[in-house]
Design an enzyme around this catalytic site. Structure first.
Site, PDB file in Angstrom:
ATOM      1  N   ASP A 203      -5.161   3.401  -6.560  1.00 38.49           N
ATOM      2  CA  ASP A 203      -4.190   2.309  -6.681  1.00 38.49           C
ATOM      3  C   ASP A 203      -4.913   1.097  -7.257  1.00 38.49           C
ATOM      4  OD1 ASP A 203      -1.557   1.329  -6.450  1.00 38.49           O
ATOM      5  OD2 ASP A 203      -2.156   0.164  -4.703  1.00 38.49           O
TER       6      ASP A 203
ATOM      7  N   HIS B 192       0.560 -11.399  -9.280  1.00 41.07           N
ATOM      8  CA  HIS B 192       0.458 -10.861  -7.920  1.00 41.07           C
ATOM      9  C   HIS B 192      -0.866 -11.279  -7.282  1.00 41.07           C
ATOM     10  CE1 HIS B 192       0.641  -8.119  -4.525  1.00 41.07           C
ATOM     11  NE2 HIS B 192      -0.491  -7.554  -4.905  1.00 41.07           N
TER      12      HIS B 192
ATOM     13  N   GLU C  95       5.572  -2.519  -2.201  1.00 39.51           N
ATOM     14  CA  GLU C  95       4.918  -2.971  -3.433  1.00 39.51           C
ATOM     15  C   GLU C  95       5.566  -2.248  -4.601  1.00 39.51           C
ATOM     16  OE1 GLU C  95       0.630  -2.681  -3.183  1.00 39.51           O
ATOM     17  OE2 GLU C  95       0.519  -4.527  -1.982  1.00 39.51           O
TER      18      GLU C  95
ATOM     19  N   GLU D 111       5.544  -0.828  -8.010  1.00 40.90           N
ATOM     20  CA  GLU D 111       4.492  -0.376  -8.927  1.00 40.90           C
ATOM     21  C   GLU D 111       5.022   0.737  -9.827  1.00 40.90           C
ATOM     22  OE1 GLU D 111       0.644   0.401  -7.291  1.00 40.90           O
ATOM     23  OE2 GLU D 111       0.935  -0.918  -5.555  1.00 40.90           O
TER      24      GLU D 111
ATOM     25  N   ASP E 202       4.040   1.332  -2.898  1.00 40.40           N
ATOM     26  CA  ASP E 202       2.811   1.343  -2.091  1.00 40.40           C
ATOM     27  C   ASP E 202       3.076   0.523  -0.825  1.00 40.40           C
ATOM     28  OD1 ASP E 202       0.168   1.458  -1.257  1.00 40.40           O
ATOM     29  OD2 ASP E 202      -0.441  -0.234  -2.509  1.00 40.40           O
TER      30      ASP E 202
ATOM     31  N   ARG F  45       0.896  -5.710   6.199  1.00 40.05           N
ATOM     32  CA  ARG F  45       0.084  -6.879   5.830  1.00 40.05           C
ATOM     33  C   ARG F  45      -0.796  -7.389   6.958  1.00 40.05           C
ATOM     34  NH1 ARG F  45       0.178  -5.995   0.578  1.00 40.05           N
ATOM     35  NH2 ARG F  45       2.245  -6.225  -0.349  1.00 40.05           N
TER      36      ARG F  45
ATOM     37  N   GLN G  27      -3.650  -5.049   7.179  1.00 41.23           N
ATOM     38  CA  GLN G  27      -4.457  -5.265   5.969  1.00 41.23           C
ATOM     39  C   GLN G  27      -5.336  -6.516   6.097  1.00 41.23           C
ATOM     40  OE1 GLN G  27      -2.042  -5.554   2.424  1.00 41.23           O
ATOM     41  NE2 GLN G  27      -3.791  -5.706   1.041  1.00 41.23           N
TER      42      GLN G  27
ATOM     43  N   LYS H 116      -2.408   0.995   4.235  1.00 40.04           N
ATOM     44  CA  LYS H 116      -1.772   1.610   3.059  1.00 40.04           C
ATOM     45  C   LYS H 116      -1.558   3.116   3.204  1.00 40.04           C
ATOM     46  CE  LYS H 116      -2.372  -2.000   0.091  1.00 40.04           C
ATOM     47  NZ  LYS H 116      -1.365  -2.574  -0.796  1.00 40.04           N
TER      48      LYS H 116
ATOM     49  N   THR I 253       3.331   6.548   0.932  1.00 43.98           N
ATOM     50  CA  THR I 253       3.518   6.056  -0.437  1.00 43.98           C
ATOM     51  C   THR I 253       4.673   6.873  -1.007  1.00 43.98           C
ATOM     52  OG1 THR I 253       1.129   5.699  -0.661  1.00 43.98           O
ATOM     53  CG2 THR I 253       2.414   5.711  -2.698  1.00 43.98           C
TER      54      THR I 253
ATOM     55  N   GLU J 299       4.866 -12.140  -1.160  1.00 37.22           N
ATOM     56  CA  GLU J 299       4.929 -13.212  -2.166  1.00 37.22           C
ATOM     57  C   GLU J 299       6.280 -13.920  -2.111  1.00 37.22           C
ATOM     58  OE1 GLU J 299       3.509 -11.821  -6.142  1.00 37.22           O
ATOM     59  OE2 GLU J 299       3.246  -9.963  -5.045  1.00 37.22           O
TER      60      GLU J 299
HETATM   61 MN    MN Z   1      -0.685  -1.439  -4.293  1.00 33.70          MN
END
Ligand code: MN
Length: 436
Positions: free
Chosen positions: A136, A143, A208, A210, A242, A246, A249, A262, A266, A382
């Protein structure tokens, strides 16, 4: 570079493929692994055309098929795309041409192919390839800046960001196809101001937005893929969510990067849109003159001229309450892959510059895609500024991060004047309550 399979005027004898807003017109022809819903059949490779799926191996019934097209179609009599991927770009192109010929209006093969069609509503899907390795990336400047300001206000952008496409080794075993339902993960979280972590279900579960970059052919160990050869190694693109915890993380990510935040789930979309189908949407790639210019292995004229791809990207939220009341999903974010700081070719060239061997069916996540404007952020962290500004949904519900029962749907569409626009199909996943 373009050929008759890209012509905007082409129409299919599958009527639903000719609707103006159809994601899968005859110019698209994405591949996926499917079977009849509820059956115990092996999955096989199909191509989406309108609201139908054609099993690709049904082409083997045509008597005038070339030897190369026959070899490629036979490779689709398989539960994954790996056999077709391994044949390489000239086979992929010949197969696309054969499918386009067979499915276009006036084809002499309509009578032979039509009985093989399966309505998409009667199909179920699997992850389209057998994935050996999953990387990834972290390649969107907007971002990186948005998230960096939250985690490290004094130092948002790491000094390497503008010199190389960042990435980390990710997890294959928990990758699921659209429709995936997963348990809210538990783990260690360090509460603000405390001196010891607590073990809890994540309170800051995020998505996420992606792209999934599917590697077709690999490279021998020790032989890097050059920048201008990179796109020939990519079979196609899909969508990838993904999912990220948080709070887990924030506590675990230094010094070696994300792991348990993570690797619990997925989600990828079932359809892989080929690089050949995306050719009309390639565009110029630009590096601001005030920024570091790419080092030689990440720099080429070809990459400057058509390294970027114009793909509109969206993330939608459908809460359990919205679903229960029969209300439609709400769009949370909308951006475009052309904003990305690094191109797909640069990601592939960088991944192999040390000799690392990519393999057939490998998966690369593009990294969260965010654009420069408000509402162009590809993750809740975000959009809500780290959970400080909740998003209000049409029914009055609020979200800072995801709640149990929430479904996130990623969508993508490539559009350009003079060409038929093509879509990617949904990439949906649902959060279930944590194990008690
Ligand atoms: Mn990612």
């Amino acid at each position: 570079m373009l050929n008759d399979t890209h012509q905007a005027s082409l129409r299919s004898w599958v009527d639903s493929a000719n609707d103006a807003d159809c994601e899968f017109p005859i110019q698209n022809l994405p591949y996926g692994a499917f079977r009849k819903k509820g059956s115990c059949d092996n999955h096989q490779i199909g191509v989406a055309i309108g609201e139908q799926i054609l099993p690709v191996a049904s082409l083997l019934g045509l008597t005038d098929l070339s030897a190369i097209a026959r070899e490629a179609a036979a490779a689709c009599d398989s539960p994954t795309l790996n056999r077709l991927m391994a044949l390489g770009p000239s086979h992929w192109s010949v197969l696309r041409q054969a499918l386009s010929q067979g499915l276009r209006q006036g084809s002499p093969h309509q009578a032979l192919l039509a009985p093989s069609l399966v309505p998409t509503t009667e199909a179920e899907f699997a992850v389209p390839a057998q994935i050996g390795d999953f990387t990834d990336m972290y390649t969107s400047l907007d971002h990186a800046l948005n998230v960096g300001r939250l985690f490290r206000p004094d130092n948002p952008l790491m000094p390497n960001f503008k010199w190389l496409p960042c990435g980390y080794h990710a997890r294959v075993s928990s990758i699921g196809v659209s429709g995936q339902r997963f348990l809210r993960p538990k783990g260690q979280v360090m509460p603000a101001g405390e001196s010891a972590p607590i073990v809890t279900a994540t309170r800051r579960l995020d998505y996420e937005l992606e792209l999934a970059i599917w590697i077709g052919t690999g490279n021998p160990l020790g032989e890097p893929i050059g920048l201008d050869q990179a796109s020939q190694h990519v079979f196609g693109l899909g969508l990838l969510n993904d999912w990220s915890a948080r709070d887990i993380q924030a506590w675990e990510y230094q010094p070696l990067g994300p792991l348990l935040s993570k690797n619990f789930a997925t989600t990828v979309s079932p359809w892989v849109v080929t690089m050949e189908a995306l050719k009309p949407f390639l565009s110029a790639w630009h590096r601001e003159s005030a920024d570091p210019q790419p080092v030689p292995y990440l720099e080429s004229t070809l990459n400057r001229e058509r390294g970027a791809i114009d793909i509109g990207l969206e993330a939608w939220l459908h809460t359990a309450a919205m679903a229960g009341e029969g209300k439609p999903p709400h769009r949370l974010s909308k951006t475009n892959f052309r904003h990305n700081y690094w191109t797909i070719a640069q990601m592939v060239a960088h991944h192999t510059i040390n000799g690392c061997n990519l393999c057939v069916g490998d998966l690369i996540g593009s990294g969260t895609q965010s654009g420069p404007g408000p509402g162009e952020s590809g993750a809740l962290i975000e959009l809500t500024q780290g959970g400080k500004r909740p998003v209000t949904l049409p029914g009055g519900e609020e979200r800072t991060f995801l709640a149990d029962g929430d479904t996130v749907i990623l969508r993508a569409r490539a559009e350009r004047a003079g060409f038929r626009s093509i879509g990617f199909g949904d990439c949906a996943g649902t959060v279930l309550p944590a194990r008690g």
